[in-house]
Scaffold this active site. Sequence first.
Site, short mmCIF file in Angstrom:
data_model
loop_
_atom_site.label_atom_id
_atom_site.label_comp_id
_atom_site.label_asym_id
_atom_site.label_seq_id
_atom_site.Cartn_x
_atom_site.Cartn_y
_atom_site.Cartn_z
CG ASN A 15 8.83 0.26 1.27
OD1 ASN A 15 8.66 -0.50 0.95
ND2 ASN A 15 8.84 0.88 2.61
CB CYS A 93 8.78 -6.19 1.83
SG CYS A 93 8.94 -4.22 1.38
CD GLU A 220 3.98 -0.79 2.81
OE1 GLU A 220 4.33 -2.18 3.29
OE2 GLU A 220 4.82 -0.16 2.52
CB CYS A 229 4.18 -0.79 -0.99
SG CYS A 229 3.48 -2.40 -0.61
N GLY A 230 6.29 -2.73 -2.72
CA GLY A 230 6.46 -3.43 -3.96
C GLY A 230 5.67 -4.52 -4.31
#
Length: 290
Positions: A15, A93, A220, A229-230
């Site tokens: 990411n 994020c 997202e 994506c955290g």
Amino acid sequence: MNESPRVLLGHGTENDFVVLPDPDGTVWPEDRLDAAMVRRLCDRRAGLGGDGVLRVVRTAHVPDAPAVLGSEVERCQWFMDHRNADGTHAEMCGNGIRLFLHVLVSEGLLDRASCEAGVLVGTRGGPRRVGATPDGDYWVDMGPARPFGSSEATLSGQAFPGLAVSMGNPHLACLTDVPVGTLDLADAPGFDPGLFPDGVNVELINVLEAGAHIRLRVFERGVGETRSCGTGACAAAYAALAAEDLAEGTVLVDVPGGRLSVQVGASTTVLTGPALLVSAGVLCPEWLTG
């Protein structure tokens, strides 16, 4: 603007972000780092390329920091000024904030050993504690996962039921038996704008081991499909545990860009994974004025 402002490129499980060191808020104030500039920076052909922009700045130089941090504003020396690739502000994020701390350490603004207990960082999703692990990874306390209903995403005419989860930003976590690698995420999934008036990140999830291991793809909002994506990993882990009637547990999350670990507790969620700087340089005046 400084004729040659410094820029960094880095990622957390692929990411990826354009990182702008701006400790004193003099290089990239709001009127310079506007939506058009963010889009130019994130353009993968005409710019540097990234899923978003992270400005590394002291909280005192962020005009909206008091509004989003409230009584915690004095405890947050640093603020992750995060923009999506389309130029919109982003609340939080998990991959980005791990990279943010890595940059603070790499730039000599914080000592890594002192970060192991955690450092409070301001975000538009509120304050978040992020820390370094002895083995080189980074962890972040993402706050509690908060379910707020059930809904469904539609993809290529197919409905995927899911759980609406807030991680400071909105998610729709959809467990499915359809192999996620076969899904077409070129276009944004459909969703209920009544439940998600500001848009939503959509997670498509395969359970590999009940309550312990999942595979994930994410679309997202404001970006498109990303390699990781955290916050999405946290929402997905929470949904996978909830499907087993579990309120707590640790879930390994495989994303296209690597592997994350999510520990879901009674009152918070902790995300652990790598962060890596790829390159450093300067923006050329001809590009800035072009």
